[in-house]
Write a protein that holds these residues in place. Sequence first.
Motif, PDB file in Angstrom:
ATOM      1  N   UNK A  67       3.382  -6.967-107.679  1.00  0.00           N
ATOM      2  CA  UNK A  67       4.727  -7.313-108.010  1.00  0.00           C
ATOM      3  C   UNK A  67       6.019  -6.328-107.354  1.00  0.00           C
ATOM      4  N   UNK A  68       5.999  -5.330-107.015  1.00  0.00           N
ATOM      5  CA  UNK A  68       6.668  -4.766-106.526  1.00  0.00           C
ATOM      6  C   UNK A  68       6.779  -4.705-104.621  1.00  0.00           C
ATOM      7  N   UNK A  69       5.242  -4.513-104.803  1.00  0.00           N
ATOM      8  CA  UNK A  69       5.188  -4.892-102.693  1.00  0.00           C
ATOM      9  C   UNK A  69       5.611  -6.221-102.439  1.00  0.00           C
ATOM     10  N   UNK A  70       5.795  -7.345-103.234  1.00  0.00           N
ATOM     11  CA  UNK A  70       6.184  -8.667-102.908  1.00  0.00           C
ATOM     12  C   UNK A  70       7.452  -8.576-102.807  1.00  0.00           C
ATOM     13  N   UNK A  71       7.759  -8.096-104.107  1.00  0.00           N
ATOM     14  CA  UNK A  71       9.828  -7.597-103.219  1.00  0.00           C
ATOM     15  C   UNK A  71      10.144  -6.849-101.914  1.00  0.00           C
ATOM     16  N   UNK A  72       8.997  -5.686-101.811  1.00  0.00           N
ATOM     17  CA  UNK A  72       9.334  -5.216-100.720  1.00  0.00           C
ATOM     18  C   UNK A  72       9.535  -5.903 -99.692  1.00  0.00           C
ATOM     19  N   UNK A  73       7.726  -6.599 -99.454  1.00  0.00           N
ATOM     20  CA  UNK A  73       7.869  -7.798 -98.248  1.00  0.00           C
ATOM     21  C   UNK A  73       9.138  -8.646 -98.157  1.00  0.00           C
ATOM     22  N   UNK A  74       9.889  -9.508 -99.503  1.00  0.00           N
ATOM     23  CA  UNK A  74      10.529  -9.956 -98.794  1.00  0.00           C
ATOM     24  C   UNK A  74      11.724  -9.287 -98.758  1.00  0.00           C
ATOM     25  N   UNK A  75      12.407  -7.637 -99.012  1.00  0.00           N
ATOM     26  CA  UNK A  75      13.473  -7.551 -98.906  1.00  0.00           C
ATOM     27  C   UNK A  75      12.689  -7.162 -97.863  1.00  0.00           C
ATOM     28  N   UNK A  76      12.162  -5.986 -96.841  1.00  0.00           N
ATOM     29  CA  UNK A  76      12.329  -5.890 -95.938  1.00  0.00           C
ATOM     30  C   UNK A  76      11.879  -7.389 -94.442  1.00  0.00           C
ATOM     31  N   UNK A  77      11.020  -8.082 -95.096  1.00  0.00           N
ATOM     32  CA  UNK A  77      10.599  -8.768 -93.903  1.00  0.00           C
ATOM     33  C   UNK A  77      11.709 -10.129 -94.408  1.00  0.00           C
ATOM     34  N   UNK A  78      11.139 -10.661 -95.111  1.00  0.00           N
ATOM     35  CA  UNK A  78      12.381 -12.347 -94.871  1.00  0.00           C
ATOM     36  C   UNK A  78      13.448 -12.238 -95.534  1.00  0.00           C
ATOM     37  N   UNK A  79      14.064 -11.292 -96.041  1.00  0.00           N
ATOM     38  CA  UNK A  79      15.361 -11.593 -95.951  1.00  0.00           C
ATOM     39  C   UNK A  79      16.117 -11.162 -94.400  1.00  0.00           C
ATOM     40  N   UNK A  80      15.111 -10.360 -93.895  1.00  0.00           N
ATOM     41  CA  UNK A  80      15.560  -9.787 -92.526  1.00  0.00           C
ATOM     42  C   UNK A  80      15.640 -10.943 -91.932  1.00  0.00           C
ATOM     43  N   UNK A  81      14.851 -11.288 -91.822  1.00  0.00           N
ATOM     44  CA  UNK A  81      13.996 -13.324 -91.223  1.00  0.00           C
ATOM     45  C   UNK A  81      15.434 -13.694 -91.040  1.00  0.00           C
ATOM     46  N   UNK A  82      15.815 -14.195 -92.353  1.00  0.00           N
ATOM     47  CA  UNK A  82      17.011 -15.481 -92.858  1.00  0.00           C
ATOM     48  C   UNK A  82      18.009 -14.747 -92.161  1.00  0.00           C
ATOM     49  N   UNK A  83      18.400 -13.745 -92.370  1.00  0.00           N
ATOM     50  CA  UNK A  83      20.109 -13.327 -91.937  1.00  0.00           C
ATOM     51  C   UNK A  83      19.511 -13.226 -90.340  1.00  0.00           C
ATOM     52  N   UNK A  84      18.334 -12.492 -89.607  1.00  0.00           N
ATOM     53  CA  UNK A  84      18.740 -12.720 -88.308  1.00  0.00           C
ATOM     54  C   UNK A  84      19.176 -14.296 -87.536  1.00  0.00           C
ATOM     55  N   UNK A  85      17.787 -15.195 -88.204  1.00  0.00           N
ATOM     56  CA  UNK A  85      17.418 -16.355 -87.560  1.00  0.00           C
ATOM     57  C   UNK A  85      19.216 -17.323 -88.012  1.00  0.00           C
ATOM     58  N   UNK A  86      19.745 -16.751 -88.910  1.00  0.00           N
ATOM     59  CA  UNK A  86      21.004 -18.035 -88.911  1.00  0.00           C
ATOM     60  C   UNK A  86      21.967 -17.572 -88.266  1.00  0.00           C
ATOM     61  N   UNK A  87      22.443 -15.920 -88.214  1.00  0.00           N
ATOM     62  CA  UNK A  87      23.234 -15.476 -87.468  1.00  0.00           C
ATOM     63  C   UNK A  87      23.261 -15.595 -86.363  1.00  0.00           C
ATOM     64  N   UNK A  88      21.881 -15.185 -85.659  1.00  0.00           N
ATOM     65  CA  UNK A  88      21.800 -15.456 -84.379  1.00  0.00           C
ATOM     66  C   UNK A  88      21.966 -16.871 -84.131  1.00  0.00           C
ATOM     67  N   UNK A  89      21.486 -17.077 -84.074  1.00  0.00           N
ATOM     68  CA  UNK A  89      22.109 -18.757 -83.659  1.00  0.00           C
ATOM     69  C   UNK A  89      23.382 -19.165 -82.970  1.00  0.00           C
ATOM     70  N   UNK A  90      24.367 -18.865 -83.982  1.00  0.00           N
ATOM     71  CA  UNK A  90      25.964 -18.643 -84.362  1.00  0.00           C
ATOM     72  C   UNK A  90      25.936 -17.719 -82.922  1.00  0.00           C
ATOM     73  N   UNK A  91      25.301 -16.548 -82.813  1.00  0.00           N
ATOM     74  CA  UNK A  91      25.947 -15.732 -81.505  1.00  0.00           C
ATOM     75  C   UNK A  91      25.111 -15.977 -80.663  1.00  0.00           C
ATOM     76  N   UNK A  92      24.398 -16.971 -80.438  1.00  0.00           N
ATOM     77  CA  UNK A  92      23.474 -17.722 -79.034  1.00  0.00           C
ATOM     78  C   UNK A  92      24.287 -18.378 -78.851  1.00  0.00           C
ATOM     79  N   UNK A  93      25.235 -19.494 -79.669  1.00  0.00           N
ATOM     80  CA  UNK A  93      25.756 -20.569 -79.007  1.00  0.00           C
ATOM     81  C   UNK A  93      26.965 -20.205 -78.414  1.00  0.00           C
ATOM     82  N   UNK A  94      27.795 -18.491 -79.168  1.00  0.00           N
ATOM     83  CA  UNK A  94      29.324 -18.031 -78.292  1.00  0.00           C
ATOM     84  C   UNK A  94      28.805 -17.520 -78.027  1.00  0.00           C
ATOM     85  N   UNK A  95      27.192 -17.186 -77.306  1.00  0.00           N
ATOM     86  CA  UNK A  95      26.701 -16.365 -76.228  1.00  0.00           C
ATOM     87  C   UNK A  95      27.642 -14.443 -75.959  1.00  0.00           C
ATOM     88  N   UNK A  96      28.375 -14.072 -77.329  1.00  0.00           N
ATOM     89  CA  UNK A  96      27.841 -13.249 -77.276  1.00  0.00           C
ATOM     90  C   UNK A  96      27.563 -12.473 -79.140  1.00  0.00           C
TER      91      UNK A  96
END
Length: 267
Positions: free
Chosen positions: A105-134
Amino acid sequence: MAKTKKYVLITGGTSGIGYELARLLANDGHNLIIVARSQEELDRVAHELSAAYKIEVVTFAKDLFKKNAGFEVYDFVKSKGLQVDILVNDAGQGQFGEFINTDIEREMDIIQLNITSLVVLTKLFLIEMVERKSGKILNLASVASKVPGPFQAVYHGTKAFVHSFTEAIRAEVKDSGVVITSLLPGATATDFFRKADMLHSKTVKDGKLADPAEVAMDGYNALMNGDDMVVSGFNNKLQVAMSSITPDEIVAERVYKQQGPKEGVQK
């Protein structure tokens, strides 16, 4: 129309490498959005940094172990009308022990933290950054991403994902004006080892832990220089270079001996 204020969003920004990165970026005059689980710690760091650097610090208490936490962080930022110019995905945890004995259960939490949350935040903010070109993104990988990790199998696996993922999306957006950098520290003097139940390991008992301020400076410089990655520390650079020409089986056996519980020390 009023000029949009720019902010740096840092997960895990109340301690360790994340806190040191927050200080460096605040010193440059960046306003901050810091995300961590403890509102008390967030308030303490916000007061300290806003007073020292005369910048605005927005806090958001959120447990990134939770499934939708990344989306909720993004929604919070949008609800405040804030623009994230730099994203620092620092938050991450591990768990020490043989895989057959550790808590799934803790390992699933670690995967959620280390991978899933990072991927979600990266995708959502990267889309905006690419649109702004910065924009800039710094993802905390680890030298663990370069070697198999007995006694930290899931942690090493998640960091291998983070580094590979970061390198891949950097190639995809290389002509967009957005910088994406992977920071690979080694064992660093943070709260990671206590949270990972690793204080009895040889890494901690016998090893020399890096200064989080020095690691943060390496990451900061790499990000500002537009580098794709940086391995922090000479010995870590040497380890990564040697592991790249050594069969994985031999590297895994070496790490097994290095990371195991110190003889005579009871967990």
